[in-house]
Scaffold this motif. Structure first.
Motif, PDB file in Angstrom:
ATOM      1  N   LEU A   1       1.036  -1.342  -0.141  1.00  0.00           N
ATOM      2  CA  LEU A   1      -0.308  -0.316   0.329  1.00  0.00           C
ATOM      3  C   LEU A   1       1.141   1.272  -0.176  1.00  0.00           C
ATOM      4  CD1 LEU A   1      -2.234  -1.013   2.255  1.00  0.00           C
ATOM      5  CD2 LEU A   1      -2.667  -1.221   0.042  1.00  0.00           C
ATOM      6  N   LYS A   2       0.526   2.198  -0.361  1.00  0.00           N
ATOM      7  CA  LYS A   2       1.654   3.502  -0.571  1.00  0.00           C
ATOM      8  C   LYS A   2       1.081   4.285   0.772  1.00  0.00           C
ATOM      9  CE  LYS A   2       1.642   8.151  -3.457  1.00  0.00           C
ATOM     10  NZ  LYS A   2       1.845   8.425  -4.586  1.00  0.00           N
ATOM     11  N   ARG A   3       0.061   4.304   1.666  1.00  0.00           N
ATOM     12  CA  ARG A   3       0.439   4.664   2.405  1.00  0.00           C
ATOM     13  C   ARG A   3      -0.658   4.578   3.773  1.00  0.00           C
ATOM     14  NH1 ARG A   3       1.224  10.618   4.121  1.00  0.00           N
ATOM     15  NH2 ARG A   3      -0.513  12.150   5.530  1.00  0.00           N
ATOM     16  N   VAL A   4      -0.205   4.506   5.019  1.00  0.00           N
ATOM     17  CA  VAL A   4      -0.511   3.985   6.291  1.00  0.00           C
ATOM     18  C   VAL A   4      -1.289   4.502   7.262  1.00  0.00           C
ATOM     19  CG1 VAL A   4      -0.830   2.107   7.553  1.00  0.00           C
ATOM     20  CG2 VAL A   4      -0.823   0.887   5.013  1.00  0.00           C
ATOM     21  N   GLY A   5      -2.503   5.158   7.646  1.00  0.00           N
ATOM     22  CA  GLY A   5      -2.562   5.883   9.389  1.00  0.00           C
ATOM     23  C   GLY A   5      -2.330   4.933  10.050  1.00  0.00           C
ATOM     24  N   VAL A   6      -1.643   5.080  10.875  1.00  0.00           N
ATOM     25  CA  VAL A   6      -1.481   4.654  12.574  1.00  0.00           C
ATOM     26  C   VAL A   6      -2.653   5.310  13.612  1.00  0.00           C
ATOM     27  CG1 VAL A   6      -0.702   4.036  14.111  1.00  0.00           C
ATOM     28  CG2 VAL A   6       0.165   3.041  12.065  1.00  0.00           C
ATOM     29  N   TYR A   7      -3.544   4.591  14.154  1.00  0.00           N
ATOM     30  CA  TYR A   7      -3.928   5.608  15.502  1.00  0.00           C
ATOM     31  C   TYR A   7      -3.499   4.973  16.126  1.00  0.00           C
ATOM     32  CZ  TYR A   7      -7.702   7.627  18.280  1.00  0.00           C
ATOM     33  OH  TYR A   7      -8.065   9.232  19.530  1.00  0.00           O
TER      34      TYR A   7
ATOM     35  N   ASN B   1       2.281  -2.251  14.768  1.00  0.00           N
ATOM     36  CA  ASN B   1       1.197  -1.199  14.068  1.00  0.00           C
ATOM     37  C   ASN B   1       1.879  -0.491  12.467  1.00  0.00           C
ATOM     38  OD1 ASN B   1      -1.840  -1.663  14.542  1.00  0.00           O
ATOM     39  ND2 ASN B   1      -1.197  -1.218  16.138  1.00  0.00           N
ATOM     40  N   VAL B   2       3.269  -0.155  13.387  1.00  0.00           N
ATOM     41  CA  VAL B   2       4.286   0.168  12.073  1.00  0.00           C
ATOM     42  C   VAL B   2       5.225  -0.515  11.846  1.00  0.00           C
ATOM     43  CG1 VAL B   2       6.570   2.074  11.886  1.00  0.00           C
ATOM     44  CG2 VAL B   2       3.936   2.334  12.687  1.00  0.00           C
ATOM     45  N   ILE B   3       5.872  -1.597  11.728  1.00  0.00           N
ATOM     46  CA  ILE B   3       7.032  -2.693  11.491  1.00  0.00           C
ATOM     47  C   ILE B   3       5.987  -3.352  10.524  1.00  0.00           C
ATOM     48  CG2 ILE B   3       8.409  -4.122  12.333  1.00  0.00           C
ATOM     49  CD1 ILE B   3       9.302  -2.961  14.285  1.00  0.00           C
ATOM     50  N   PRO B   4       4.878  -3.755  10.296  1.00  0.00           N
ATOM     51  CA  PRO B   4       4.732  -4.659   9.566  1.00  0.00           C
ATOM     52  C   PRO B   4       4.603  -4.120   7.933  1.00  0.00           C
ATOM     53  CG  PRO B   4       3.717  -5.811  11.326  1.00  0.00           C
ATOM     54  CD  PRO B   4       4.206  -4.539  12.313  1.00  0.00           C
ATOM     55  N   ALA B   5       4.296  -2.919   8.594  1.00  0.00           N
ATOM     56  CA  ALA B   5       3.943  -1.864   7.562  1.00  0.00           C
ATOM     57  C   ALA B   5       5.292  -1.974   6.311  1.00  0.00           C
ATOM     58  CB  ALA B   5       3.041  -0.683   7.435  1.00  0.00           C
ATOM     59  N   GLN B   6       6.350  -1.591   7.435  1.00  0.00           N
ATOM     60  CA  GLN B   6       7.150  -0.661   7.270  1.00  0.00           C
ATOM     61  C   GLN B   6       8.022  -2.546   6.648  1.00  0.00           C
ATOM     62  OE1 GLN B   6      10.270   0.148  10.123  1.00  0.00           O
ATOM     63  NE2 GLN B   6       9.559   2.656   9.604  1.00  0.00           N
TER      64      GLN B   6
ATOM     65  N   ILE C   1       5.593   6.952  23.241  1.00  0.00           N
ATOM     66  CA  ILE C   1       4.649   6.942  22.319  1.00  0.00           C
ATOM     67  C   ILE C   1       5.476   7.845  20.695  1.00  0.00           C
ATOM     68  CG2 ILE C   1       2.785   7.672  20.757  1.00  0.00           C
ATOM     69  CD1 ILE C   1       0.678   7.267  23.131  1.00  0.00           C
ATOM     70  N   LEU C   2       6.392   8.834  21.174  1.00  0.00           N
ATOM     71  CA  LEU C   2       6.600   9.271  20.910  1.00  0.00           C
ATOM     72  C   LEU C   2       8.114   9.125  19.873  1.00  0.00           C
ATOM     73  CD1 LEU C   2       6.091  13.306  21.303  1.00  0.00           C
ATOM     74  CD2 LEU C   2       5.313  12.055  19.657  1.00  0.00           C
ATOM     75  N   VAL C   3       8.313   8.443  21.050  1.00  0.00           N
ATOM     76  CA  VAL C   3      10.548   7.434  20.717  1.00  0.00           C
ATOM     77  C   VAL C   3      10.026   6.066  19.973  1.00  0.00           C
ATOM     78  CG1 VAL C   3      11.808   6.082  22.397  1.00  0.00           C
ATOM     79  CG2 VAL C   3      11.227   8.557  22.803  1.00  0.00           C
ATOM     80  N   ALA C   4       8.469   6.093  20.723  1.00  0.00           N
ATOM     81  CA  ALA C   4       8.303   4.764  20.329  1.00  0.00           C
ATOM     82  C   ALA C   4       8.170   4.670  18.264  1.00  0.00           C
ATOM     83  CB  ALA C   4       7.102   3.952  21.049  1.00  0.00           C
ATOM     84  N   ALA C   5       7.185   5.821  17.839  1.00  0.00           N
ATOM     85  CA  ALA C   5       6.868   6.310  16.681  1.00  0.00           C
ATOM     86  C   ALA C   5       8.814   5.895  15.844  1.00  0.00           C
ATOM     87  CB  ALA C   5       6.435   7.133  16.358  1.00  0.00           C
ATOM     88  N   ALA C   6       9.577   7.170  16.728  1.00  0.00           N
ATOM     89  CA  ALA C   6      10.714   7.774  16.571  1.00  0.00           C
ATOM     90  C   ALA C   6      11.577   6.318  15.635  1.00  0.00           C
ATOM     91  CB  ALA C   6      12.031   8.626  17.262  1.00  0.00           C
ATOM     92  N   GLU C   7      11.522   4.984  16.701  1.00  0.00           N
ATOM     93  CA  GLU C   7      12.463   3.849  16.604  1.00  0.00           C
ATOM     94  C   GLU C   7      12.170   2.636  16.046  1.00  0.00           C
ATOM     95  OE1 GLU C   7      15.775   3.366  18.101  1.00  0.00           O
ATOM     96  OE2 GLU C   7      15.262   5.055  19.156  1.00  0.00           O
ATOM     97  N   ALA C   8      10.168   3.019  15.296  1.00  0.00           N
ATOM     98  CA  ALA C   8       9.899   2.383  14.034  1.00  0.00           C
ATOM     99  C   ALA C   8       9.874   2.696  12.980  1.00  0.00           C
ATOM    100  CB  ALA C   8       8.913   2.274  14.517  1.00  0.00           C
ATOM    101  N   GLY C   9      10.489   4.470  12.696  1.00  0.00           N
ATOM    102  CA  GLY C   9      10.578   5.090  11.656  1.00  0.00           C
ATOM    103  C   GLY C   9       9.105   5.495  11.353  1.00  0.00           C
ATOM    104  N   VAL C  10       8.961   6.214  12.436  1.00  0.00           N
ATOM    105  CA  VAL C  10       7.500   6.893  11.573  1.00  0.00           C
ATOM    106  C   VAL C  10       8.205   8.760  11.925  1.00  0.00           C
ATOM    107  CG1 VAL C  10       5.213   8.469  12.189  1.00  0.00           C
ATOM    108  CG2 VAL C  10       5.717   5.538  12.593  1.00  0.00           C
TER     109      VAL C  10
END
Length: 431
Positions: free
Chosen positions: A116-122, A137-142, A167-176
């Protein structure tokens, strides 16, 4: 925990569709965001989150992301990195490639697999703000190759101080790195339809409250969604070789999630059932989230005594739990009989939190009996497939009459003539 009959007990509960008032409120929010864009987002953020923002403040800045690292422990960063590595390694094994199959008649059939081109994570706020779910949520999409992943979260997941730094650190570490401070049904609508600040996505993932769930249901079809998840569940299948303290602790690990979480023991030993019942009560009094766990155990906890492990597995297959622990003497000898379970944990040391946080398999797992027909989140949730057909002249001449027969039996003459005109051109049409 109460003793109940296996015959009458069922984990499944009525799906939460919300009250008429809740549905109407969500529909109005979604419609407003669709029509007004950022203006509606800002209005609802002030109304529901009591946070006044301007459009240029919706997006989390790079400086805020970096500053979050100063607010968390180094040990947390190290832990989230280790977990992310395990999750990425597991999901990398799920990835598959496009394929093509050349037929003897020169035709080429295949399947093109694209991300998919673009995915949103809530990411929800309040007591359900879980950094681990960001990774799941993020890593399988990556791994699937999704090039654009955007995260939305309420503006005060960390209280008055703003977004929870964990949450912000987890997102940054996951690459978001594209994150917006907006939550609720309005965030789901923004992801689905887009606003001046937020581009629309192809799929929305992540848990939320009833308004988020209803909004996901409302926009489904405009975008894809992961699921409408229910409360957490665990079933422990145990014999008298299990340690009642371990089993009780694992049952409570799910009960503390939510007042509606379900924790079930299925055992072939009456003695063990009684020991575990007492141990749950003992440990319950020591739990910080006692009030939540107590309501869960009282309303949705149960002990089912069966005559044998095989009968216990039959009960498990009927319940189709989100999490199943097999705390029996020889779990590997019996695991092949388990047909319905989202995640299966084998043996004394495979405690459910190992899967929640660290082992690698995804912890977003089907609930409410849906493990009968659905699976944990994986790479396949973030890909799409296109069939590919290159039909040779030889193949069409050989099979054209058959195709026309099938079309005409369905009353679709135009379909048949699309083939017939080619056969006529080649002088091969039948009578």
């Amino acid at each position: 925990m109460k003793m109940v009959s296996a015959r009458h007990f069922d984990l499944r509960r009525e799906v939460e569709y919300g009250s008429p008032e809740q549905n109407e409120a969500v529909q109005n929010i979604v419609k407003a965001v669709k029509q007004e864009g950022d203006a509606a987002l800002l209005r609802f953020t002030e109304q529901f989150d009591r946070t006044r923002l301007t459009a240029d403040k919706l997006r989390v800045t790079k400086e805020e992301l970096q500053g979050a690292y100063d607010q968390v422990e180094t040990s947390f960063v190290e832990a989230i990195r280790a977990a992310a590595a395990n999750i990425r390694s597991f999901h990398a094994k799920e990835k598959r490639n496009s394929w093509m199959d050349l037929q003897p008649d020169g035709s080429l059939l295949g399947q093109i697999i694209r991300p998919l081109k673009r995915v949103g994570v809530y990411v929800p706020g309040g007591k359900a703000a879980y950094p681990s779910s960001v990774l799941m949520n993020v890593i399988p999409a990556q791994v699937a190759g999704v090039p654009e992943i955007v995260m939305v979260t309420p503006p005060a997941t960390g209280g008055k101080e703003g977004i929870d730094p964990y949450i912000l650190v987890a997102a940054a570490e996951a690459g978001v790195h594209e994150i917006y401070r907006v939550g609720g049904a309005q965030a789901i609508a923004a992801l689905a339809y887009g606003t001046e600040s937020i581009k629309p996505v192809d799929k929305i993932c992540g848990p939320g409250n009833i308004y988020v769930a209803l909004a996901k249901r409302e926009v489904y079809g405009v975008v894809d969604i992961d699921s409408i998840a229910g409360p957490s569940e665990i079933v422990v299948l145990a014999d008298d070789t299990a340690d009642p303290a371990y089993v009780a602790a694992d049952l409570l690990s799910q009960a503390e999630h939510d007042e509606m979480a379900s924790a079930i023991l299925v055992t072939s030993s009456q003695r063990f059932a009684e020991e575990c019942q007492a141990e749950v009560l003992r440990q319950l009094h020591l739990l910080p989230r006692r009030e939540i766990a107590e309501k869960s155990i009282e309303n949705y906890g149960a002990i089912i005594v069966v005559d044998s492990i095989d009968e216990g597995i039959s009960v498990v297959n009927r319940l189709a739990p989100e999490h199943l622990e097999m705390m029996i003497a020889e779990p590997m000898a019996h695991v092949g009989k388990v047909e319905n379970a989202g995640a299966i944990f084998l043996g004394t040391y495979s405690s459910e939190p190992v899967g929640d946080y660290f082992a690698g398999p995804n912890h977003i797992i089907p609930t409410n009996g849906t493990a009968r027909f659905s699976s944990p989140v994986d790479v396949d949730d973030f890909i799409k497939k296109s069939s590919m057909i290159y039909y040779s002249k030889e193949a069409l001449l050989q099979n054209g009459e058959t195709i026309m027969e099938l079309a005409r039996r369905e009353g679709l003459e135009g379909h048949a003539r699309a083939i017939e005109i080619r056969l006529n051109k080649e002088g091969k049409a039948g009578n």
